[in-house]
Write an enzyme that holds these catalytic residues in place. Structure first.
Site, short mmCIF file in Angstrom:
data_model
loop_
_atom_site.label_atom_id
_atom_site.label_comp_id
_atom_site.label_asym_id
_atom_site.label_seq_id
_atom_site.Cartn_x
_atom_site.Cartn_y
_atom_site.Cartn_z
N HIS A 89 28.65 -23.98 -18.89
CA HIS A 89 28.64 -24.66 -20.19
C HIS A 89 27.62 -25.80 -20.23
O HIS A 89 27.00 -26.05 -21.26
CB HIS A 89 30.04 -25.20 -20.48
N ASP A 90 27.44 -26.47 -19.11
CA ASP A 90 26.49 -27.58 -19.02
C ASP A 90 25.06 -27.17 -19.34
O ASP A 90 24.21 -28.03 -19.60
CB ASP A 90 26.52 -28.17 -17.59
N ARG A 116 39.15 -35.84 -16.60
CA ARG A 116 37.72 -35.59 -16.49
C ARG A 116 37.41 -34.57 -15.40
O ARG A 116 36.52 -33.72 -15.56
CB ARG A 116 36.98 -36.89 -16.21
N SER A 153 28.24 -27.22 -28.07
CA SER A 153 29.67 -27.32 -27.78
C SER A 153 30.41 -27.87 -29.00
O SER A 153 30.29 -27.30 -30.09
CB SER A 153 29.86 -28.21 -26.54
N ASP A 192 28.46 -19.40 -19.02
CA ASP A 192 29.37 -20.36 -19.68
C ASP A 192 30.72 -19.68 -19.85
O ASP A 192 30.87 -18.77 -20.65
CB ASP A 192 28.77 -20.75 -21.03
#
Lengths: 386, 386
Positions: free
Chosen positions: A349-350, A221, A151, A316
């Site tokens: 994405h994680d 967040r 990332s 992602d």
């Protein structure tokens, strides 16, 4: 597989001013870092691991007496792991502007005697890389065997290949992008607006008011977290599962996904600094190495000398495979040596932080190749010396 | 094509209590609505248009002396338009809980003499449909030629087909879904959290404090807006275009997309009510007609009698084509007559409000078929009468 075990952060102070991309000058600063493994005699086995938005120098291992304080990439970095600390000397460094030890908004501005707050200069990926290079200088590392990151960390690795082409032998860029899209920037800006308009933000000087813009940071967040997960993964993990047996018909928690997200937001708002969040999202937005080359990424990458590993994940949607392919294409146009793996993983994405045996095997194999070259070169040196 | 011209909203009061899905009872209420065109003698040409999150009864035309007050679906509804008001009698009705005239949180709770605020009962799509049915009763319309809506409006149309199967001849569902995904709910909940944690929210009683939770509502709208546009469309319209000539290195506006989103948020927070936003996002989250049938949508649709038109848009990632196809499949399993059009349009979820000649032609053609049946039936009646 075993973890690296107990680790101890170190810090290094730099009194030579750092000129920033913004034109500002950081008079002096401290970088906090950790190292794992041993630097070999000819200093050819060093690997720099760059962190993303909410992480730090604490890449692997845990702190004495805090067994739960595991590093954020402990599954990737350690003895026998894909980035094997029995072979490599791994450095994790906390970036400038962070809230985890390196000089940042929470620290005292020597010019005013008060915390920097929102007056901490906006730093860029390139600024971070220059600061990391100074740390490498101090550690006596001329060339990294590899610089690696996922990332935002991948942006730093990519930037290394352009800013210090002779100091990076291999560049590992995972789940990253050559620049943020309008949608990426939009999500970042909404998150920033949530913080900036929180009455507890006090123009960034909330430290002096004894408060933190917790509500804004929490919403920021939650927004970010949605973009880290895939739609499919969220559907799989939470779907429309209810917390209770029926709809509540109020604004409490009805669905498990609400409970999960609010918990993530609460937790984050308790340990992360809002000014740091602002800074780091700006660094993300600003990253665009092709900008100085009229948008031509191949031109931006023309002076690179490293070999590359790029990895992306099919689900992602924050930095989709298409974004990694843009980098691949620009490198191919420069005839660079590269490996590209597009991993079919459900975790959005994680995924770059999670175990997936294909992903881990790709990275492991790539580091084995790097290790092979280092040992061959060492063998050559030994023969010469004999 | 010409607009319907000047229109005048009407209102109707209902003193018979409305039992809500939550178990609450709305003692009495007012619905504001508009009509366009003429109801024919046998009352077979009525079309109900249902609105989505931020719209109202003001579907088409404009208000006297306010030329910019064009209705939200003026491109769809009017003389010679796809839903042709020279043929059909079109009704737009503002839903309960709205801030545009029908009874909602801003109105006085007869039980307390104060505004409902956050104590306004949480209403569902089904509650809205029951209220709409009572309006239809008062207007003497037994069966609608069609009920039509996009997004949340499409959920109302779908709900009509299940709750009042003999009162809806055609059901037009555009850019909708049979239920929200975990990701959809997540975005709604973050938006709600932004409002609920705004200090100016005052547990929903901000009217009494002379403030509105503008910051929270602004962030909520910005989040929503991102999900209405496609990534491609945002890239096309804004990309990474800067407002000025270079990065500002502060938290003002750097990118055009930031400017656009903040403007949208500001504008929305000036006219929309926060309690209504909370209510309507809950109605979205709760909609799930298959829930009472163990998740079997086909079973939920088994008693429908209408014919269906479903339309989706390829770049809509809020309610993607896959979600419309779930409805199509459930209808096919029930052997219902239906038309499904998947329009290759770049504008994301917002496409349902925009001009696209293929989309408009699909709707126009469908209404021509409906009109053909009405006139054939009228011909039959005339022959019988002769």
């Amino acid at each position: 597989m075993r973890s690296i075990g107990v680790v101890v952060p170190q810090s290094m102070h730099f009194s030579q001013p750092l000129p920033l991309q913004s034109g500002a000058l950081l008079a002096n600063y401290t970088l906090v870092y950790e190292t794992y493994g041993e630097l070999n005699a000819d200093k050819t086995n060093a690997v720099l691991v760059c962190h993303a938005l909410n992480a730090s120098h604490h890449v692997a291992g845990s702190y004495e007496g805090q067994p739960k304080s595991t590093g954020w990439w402990d599954n990737m970095v350690g003895p026998g792991k894909p980035l094997d600390t029995d072979r490599f000397f791994v450095i994790g460094v906390n970036n400038l502007g962070s809230c985890f030890g390196s000089t940042g908004p929470m620290h005292t501005n020597p010019a005013t005697g008060k915390p920097y707050g929102a007056s901490f200069p906006v730093v860029t990926v390139e600024d971070w890389v220059h600061a990391q290079a100074r740390l490498a200088d101090q550690l006596g590392i001329h060339q990294f065997a590899a610089v690696m990151g996922g990332s935002l960390g991948g942006m730093q690795a990519l930037s290394w290949s352009m800013l210090y082409p002779d100091r990076i032998a291999n560049c590992l860029v995972v789940a990253s992008t050559p620049k943020l899209s309008a949608q990426n920037i939009a999500f970042n800006d909404v998150a920033r607006q949530a913080i900036l308009t929180d009455p507890d933000f006090h123009d960034g000087d909330y430290y002096a008011h004894g408060v933190v813009p917790r509500n804004g940071l929490r919403v920021a967040r939650m927004i970010g977290h949605i973009t880290y997960l895939s739609d499919d993964d969220m559907a799989e993990k939470f779907g429309r599962d209810l917390r209770g047996t029926d709809y509540q018909f109020n604004y409490g928690v009805d669905f498990e996904i609400e409970s999960y997200l609010r918990y993530q937001g609460d937790k984050f708002s308790e340990y992360f600094d809002a000014n740091t969040y602002l800074l780091i999202t700006k660094a993300l937005d600003y990253f665009d190495p092709a900008r100085a080359f009229n948008g031509d990424l191949a031109a931006a990458l023309a002076n690179t000398q490293a070999e590359f590993l790029l990895v992306s994940f099919t689900t992602d949607w924050r930095f989709a495979p298409e974004r990694s392919r843009e980098i691949v294409q620009a490198l191919v146009r420069n005839d660079r040596r590269l490996t590209y793996a597009e991993i079919d993983a459900p975790h959005g994405h994680d995924a770059f932080l999670l175990d997936d045996h294909r992903y881990m095997n790709v990275v492991r194999t790539y580091y084995e190749k790097i290790w092979g070259r280092i040992t061959v070169r060492q063998g050559d040196l030994h023969r010469k010396a004999a």
